[in-house]
Design a protein around this motif. Structure first.
Motif, short mmCIF file in Angstrom:
data_model
loop_
_atom_site.label_atom_id
_atom_site.label_comp_id
_atom_site.label_asym_id
_atom_site.label_seq_id
_atom_site.Cartn_x
_atom_site.Cartn_y
_atom_site.Cartn_z
N LEU A 15 120.85 5.17 -41.26
CA LEU A 15 122.18 5.02 -40.69
C LEU A 15 122.37 3.59 -40.20
CD1 LEU A 15 124.87 6.24 -39.87
CD2 LEU A 15 123.82 7.02 -37.74
N ALA A 16 121.32 3.01 -39.63
CA ALA A 16 121.39 1.61 -39.20
C ALA A 16 121.58 0.69 -40.40
CB ALA A 16 120.12 1.23 -38.44
N SER A 18 122.97 1.45 -43.27
CA SER A 18 124.33 1.64 -43.76
C SER A 18 125.34 0.93 -42.86
CB SER A 18 124.66 3.15 -43.83
OG SER A 18 123.78 3.82 -44.70
N SER A 19 125.11 0.96 -41.56
CA SER A 19 126.01 0.27 -40.63
C SER A 19 126.01 -1.23 -40.88
CB SER A 19 125.59 0.56 -39.19
OG SER A 19 125.64 1.94 -38.90
N LEU A 182 133.46 -0.92 -36.12
CA LEU A 182 132.10 -1.24 -36.54
C LEU A 182 131.27 -1.75 -35.38
CD1 LEU A 182 130.17 -1.34 -38.89
CD2 LEU A 182 130.99 -3.63 -39.41
N LEU A 185 129.97 1.24 -33.83
CA LEU A 185 128.98 1.88 -34.69
C LEU A 185 127.65 1.14 -34.63
CD1 LEU A 185 128.32 4.06 -36.79
CD2 LEU A 185 129.16 2.49 -38.56
N LEU A 186 127.69 -0.19 -34.69
CA LEU A 186 126.46 -0.98 -34.62
C LEU A 186 125.77 -0.81 -33.27
CD1 LEU A 186 127.72 -4.28 -36.33
CD2 LEU A 186 126.02 -2.69 -37.25
N THR A 189 123.96 2.57 -33.52
CA THR A 189 122.93 2.83 -34.54
C THR A 189 121.80 1.80 -34.57
OG1 THR A 189 124.22 1.62 -36.22
CG2 THR A 189 124.60 4.01 -36.02
#
Length: 402
Positions: A15-16, A18-19, A182, A185-186, A189
């Motif tokens: 997931l990291a 992808s982020s 984002l 999100l960052l 993650t």
């Protein structure tokens, strides 16, 4: 530790990854944003198409400087904190551009965009090594770098599509909102990523080697990396000399309306995405012949555009060629053992080339013709193929040094 904890850890790592890939897509899409909106922005802010091209030149030059400077000055800072700061800066820059009342304010916003691009791209490229186990580094790196390549070919068509319905300011607002999302999100993650990554305990680096690592990275640039940087300048400058002005070309030479322009750029983007993944798989073994092939495809398509009345097929060939350029060059850098500093210099060269190409193309558009930039782009693509061609006989690129 429970079975759930064990299975959750790999998911968190990916997931990291992808982020970060979405992050590279966002920063590069933000950089390319004016390409599909050029004529609309120029009309609103009262400047010529050539002058509006400085919206590409300014962030390119700033990113070229910020990439190596940030790589050196922030090397002891947690990369997580650095990436979050750069993404926050990108959100501010895009929103400032969206509400710019005049051209100087727009250029100032684009300068901020350049700072974010240079740092985020250079740092993100090497994070696969720190986010996933050793056996998955190649896959993780390909995913992160795909964000750059996909943005280069798909970001512009998407922005153009948005602007065709809601105006160019809405496209900038959308990118600003995406950057804010984002950022959250960052923050959620990404794990802590301390600066100066430690060597593996089983293979400690000698003190002298550790102390001189930055200098050794710079020394390596005089070898195979120097060839890659020269090729980057040639092929990317040629591409952006032409591609920055593809929308006015379609409108003035091909007499395309807004719907056809959006369709043409979406087809270009779709072909570019296919080119990115096809070239990435091929270039993983040996990037040199791949780059020659891509340069030839670009040269043929750019040279053909002024001669073709309906350029959809030609634009798709161009997208197919350029779509693979970014990942191929970056794989070449990584296989040459460039590391974070090598990637920082690549990002610098790439962004200088964007600035140089868009600026040169603007002068040609204003002083010669819109069609002339296509011939210039084709010529530089031919030169790129000629430079890369002899290196194909030297065999496969070396794998990164451990």
């Amino acid at each position: 530790m429970t079975m759930t904890d064990v299975s959750a850890a790999p998911r968190a790592r990916w997931l990291a990854v992808s982020s970060v890939a979405v992050g590279t897509f966002t920063v590069v899409t933000s950089e390319m944003l004016p390409v599909g909106l050029l004529t609309s922005i120029a009309a609103t802010l009262g400047v010529s198409d050539g002058t509006a091209g400085l919206m590409m030149s300014a962030p390119g030059l700033v990113a070229a400087v910020s990439a190596p400077v940030l790589a050196i000055t922030t090397r002891r800072l947690d990369r997580r904190v650095t990436l979050l700061g750069l993404m926050a800066l990108l959100a501010v820059a895009n929103l400032a551009g969206a509400f710019a009342p005049n051209y100087p304010v727009m250029l100032a916003a684009r300068v901020l965009t350049g700072v974010s691009i240079g740092g985020f791209w250079a740092f993100a490229a090497g994070l696969g090594l720190r986010l996933v186990p050793e056996g998955s580094v190649g896959r993780a790196t390909s995913i992160i770098l795909a964000g750059v390549s996909v943005a280069s070919v798909l970001g512009v068509p998407v922005a153009t599509f948005i602007s065709s319905f809601a105006g160019w300011r809405t496209a900038f607002i959308a990118m600003g909102v995406l950057a804010l999302a984002l950022l959250a999100l960052l923050a959620t993650t990404l794990p802590p990523l301390p600066g100066e990554p430690r060597a593996h305990a089983s293979e400690p680096l000698p003190r002298e080697t550790s102390a001189r690592a930055p200098e050794e990275r710079l020394t390596r640039l005089s070898g195979p990396l120097k060839v890659v940087l020269v090729l980057t300048v040639l092929i990317v400058s040629g591409h952006f000399a032409a591609y920055t002005y593809v929308r006015p070309f379609l409108e003035q030479v091909s007499h395309a309306g807004p719907a056809l322009v959006s369709t043409a750029l979406l087809l270009y983007g779709a072909a570019g995405v296919a080119g990115n993944f096809a070239a990435g798989a091929w270039a993983a073994r040996n990037p040199k012949p791949v780059l020659v092939t891509l340069a030839v495809l670009m040269a043929l398509s750019m040279a053909a555009l002024p001669l073709i009345g309906l350029p959809l097929i030609v634009l798709m060939v161009w997208g197919l060629g350029y779509g693979g350029v970014g990942v191929t060059l970056q794989l070449w850098i990584m296989r040459s053992g460039g590391g974070e500093m090598g990637m920082a210099f690549f990002v610098g060269a790439f962004n200088v080339s964007i600035a140089l190409g868009s600026f040169t193309g603007g002068r040609i558009v204003d002083s010669v013709s819109i069609s002339a930039v296509m011939w210039v782009g084709a010529a530089l693509a031919v030169i790129s193929a000629a430079v890369a061609g002899p290196t194909c006989r030297t065999g496969s690129s070396p794998r990164p040094e451990s």
